[in-house]
Design an enzyme around this catalytic site. Structure first.
Site, PDB file in Angstrom:
ATOM      1  N   ARG A  80       0.848  -1.195   0.000  1.00  0.00           N
ATOM      2  CA  ARG A  80       0.000   0.000   0.000  1.00  0.00           C
ATOM      3  C   ARG A  80       0.883   1.245   0.000  1.00  0.00           C
ATOM      4  O   ARG A  80       1.652   1.459   0.941  1.00  0.00           O
ATOM      5  CB  ARG A  80      -0.906  -0.003   1.243  1.00  0.00           C
ATOM      6  N   HIS A 124      -3.297  10.917   0.790  1.00  0.00           N
ATOM      7  CA  HIS A 124      -2.737  10.714   2.132  1.00  0.00           C
ATOM      8  C   HIS A 124      -2.227  12.081   2.610  1.00  0.00           C
ATOM      9  O   HIS A 124      -1.045  12.264   2.881  1.00  0.00           O
ATOM     10  CB  HIS A 124      -1.649   9.634   2.092  1.00  0.00           C
ATOM     11  N   GLU A 169      -7.461   8.176   6.394  1.00  0.00           N
ATOM     12  CA  GLU A 169      -7.797   8.798   7.679  1.00  0.00           C
ATOM     13  C   GLU A 169      -8.369  10.205   7.555  1.00  0.00           C
ATOM     14  O   GLU A 169      -7.773  11.181   8.060  1.00  0.00           O
ATOM     15  CB  GLU A 169      -6.563   8.823   8.597  1.00  0.00           C
ATOM     16  N   ASN A 290      -7.339   1.562  10.057  1.00  0.00           N
ATOM     17  CA  ASN A 290      -6.033   1.913  10.617  1.00  0.00           C
ATOM     18  C   ASN A 290      -6.194   1.950  12.122  1.00  0.00           C
ATOM     19  O   ASN A 290      -7.015   2.719  12.649  1.00  0.00           O
ATOM     20  CB  ASN A 290      -5.580   3.289  10.133  1.00  0.00           C
ATOM     21  N   TYR A 292      -4.146   2.102  15.904  1.00  0.00           N
ATOM     22  CA  TYR A 292      -2.931   2.279  16.707  1.00  0.00           C
ATOM     23  C   TYR A 292      -3.168   2.046  18.188  1.00  0.00           C
ATOM     24  O   TYR A 292      -2.388   1.376  18.845  1.00  0.00           O
ATOM     25  CB  TYR A 292      -2.314   3.669  16.457  1.00  0.00           C
ATOM     26  N   GLU A 352      -3.429  -0.142   8.319  1.00  0.00           N
ATOM     27  CA  GLU A 352      -2.244   0.312   9.059  1.00  0.00           C
ATOM     28  C   GLU A 352      -2.302  -0.257  10.464  1.00  0.00           C
ATOM     29  O   GLU A 352      -3.354  -0.219  11.113  1.00  0.00           O
ATOM     30  CB  GLU A 352      -2.177   1.846   9.200  1.00  0.00           C
TER      31      GLU A 352
END
Ligand code: PNW
Length: 449
Positions: A80, A124, A169, A290, A292, A352
């Site tokens: 990606r 992005h 995002e 994504n 985290y 991600e």
């Protein structure tokens, strides 16, 4: 170090790494690239922790062949990357920079030559500065310019890109870029940033139609999610947790999956026109997630401009970013998506997942990053558990292949499986690279794609 064997993933599960254009390419003034909002922001004194910019970054623009060889050595099945809008359209619209398209064509062809699926993100965060000068995402026209740009890229690469991701995002771009002003373009509008959400979503929906017309490949969006950990039991804490849930996890996903905007946020929706919600809800093939970390939330102090207060979570190890390491949050999040959206939820890919540590070479030049191995091991097991729970997860992309330019943190945060010595550009695979290579090799033997 984890020892237990990784459980078996479904046949065809996609193993990938993710990067983005401004964070790795460099070559900011090469072959006709235009200026993006991140060029402008990084040049503004005080905005970036170490005063750096992405002018050179990992010089991937010139070293892409070496980087693709590193991907091939890892055994991934998908890569990606993102296309830099100003590299392809220097002023965002109109005149095409053919050299820019040529670069992405070389990249895609080299990725395919190694048997890796190219997955292209179209936005992005590196908006052409010319479009920002006309209002950027506060201006509805930007959505139409994005659809034209998507059409242009798909006309060139639509036969070879194996999955499209419209936006990366949009929540972080809205909140950090336009709400708090810590990312480009540096606007601090707080809740008045809502038009940025709507126009990004409109851009996404218009681009889905443009991509469908040019390419038979699946279309996705990559959203950032954070499971909410409520701190406190007062009704005010419950309300704060619900507000944060609506803002971070639902504002983009509810309308994408046909549920409309969360009403409880009370946004001024004057920018939403008849028919927009239908455009936004165009079916997608994959939801990119994504992930985290979870977010601790409680009721705000009196007089706070926000309907919640974010609080650090106790009891977790922390990364160099001070983010809690919480693989259970990923399993919870995937379960929440399935529970909330039911049959409206398309298959999910983790687009991600990763962590920053202060990785440096030892005296022999080797880079040991045991904490990253623990992180990835835990998060892959969490994905496996979510699949066992009934969530259709079809891929996992590590952020990131390389240490790279981490936005407002500059070069101070290293997320890579591969260490980059910035002065020389030298790449050194870390111990996590060897660990992941072995995990992928075993998985691909057991469950060929
Ligand atoms: C993502 N937060 O950004 C981006 O997609 C990547 O470009 C970036 O390098 C990566 O995560 C690591 O930061 C985020 O504050 C930035 O919650 C900030 C947040 C989350 C994601």
């Amino acid at each position: 170090m984890p020892h237990a064997p990784m459980p078996r993933f479904p046949t065809g599960f996609r193993w990938g790494v993710s990067t983005s254009a401004y964070q790795i390419e460099g070559a900011a003034h090469t072959d006709g690239r235009g200026v993006s909002i991140w060029d402008t922001f990084a040049r503004t004194p005080g905005r970036i922790a170490d005063g750096s910019s992405g002018d050179v970054a990992c010089d991937h623009y010139h070293r892409y062949a070496e980087d693709i060889a590193l991907m091939a050595g890892l055994g991934i099945t998908a890569y990606r990357f993102s296309v830099s809008w100003p590299r392809v359209l220097p002023t965002g619209a109109g005149t095409v920079n053919t050299s820019g398209l040529d670069f992405y064509e070389r990249l895609v062809d080299a990725v395919l030559a190694h048997g890796i699926d190219p997955v292209a993100t179209l936005f992005h965060w590196d908006l052409p500065q010319s479009l920002e000068d006309d209002g950027g995402w506060l201006n509805r026209d930007t959505a139409y310019r994005f659809a034209e740009y998507a059409d242009l890229v798909a006309a060139r690469l639509g036969d070879r890109v194996k999955m499209w991701i419209t936006l990366n995002e949009p929540f972080i771009h809205m909140s950090l870029g336009h709400g708090m002003g810590v990312h480009a373009p540096g606007r601090a509008l707080l809740f008045d940033a809502f038009p940025v959400a709507h126009h990004q979503l409109l851009a996404h929906g218009l681009a889905v139609a443009a991509l469908r017309a040019r390419s038979g490949s699946p279309v996705a969006i990559a959203n950032n999610y954070s499971p909410v950990r409520r701190v406190g039991d007062d009704p005010a804490d419950l309300a704060a947790a619900a507000a944060y849930e609506a803002l971070h996890n639902r504002l983009f996903t509810d309308p994408l999956l046909g549920h409309g905007y969360p009403a409880e946020l009370g946004f001024d929706d004057a920018v939403v026109r008849d028919g927009d919600l239908d455009v936004i809800a165009a079916p997608i093939d994959v939801l990119g997630v994504n992930y985290y970390n979870p977010t601790g939330v409680r009721a705000p102090e009196e007089g706070s401009p926000l309907p919640f207060e974010l609080v650090p979570l106790d009891g977790y190890p922390r990364t160099a970013f001070d983010w809690p390491v919480a693989p259970d949050g990923l399993r919870d999040l995937l379960g929440w998506l399935r529970h909330r959206y039911g049959t409206d939820l398309p298959p999910v890919q983790i687009t991600e997942s990763g962590c920053a540590y202060d990785d440096q070479p030892d005296a022999q030049g080797r880079v040991h990053d045991p904490d990253r191995i623990v992180y990835l091991d835990g998060h892959l097991r969490a994905v496996h558990a979510a699949i066992a729970d009934g969530v259709d997860v079809t891929g996992y992309f590590v952020w990131s292949l390389l240490d790279n330019w981490e936005w407002a943190e500059g070069f101070t945060k290293r997320f890579g499986l591969v260490h980059v010595d910035y002065p020389t550009g030298r790449r050194t695979p870390k111990s996590s690279y060897a660990w992941l290579r072995d995990v992928i090799a075993t998985a691909r033997r057991e469950t060929p794609r």
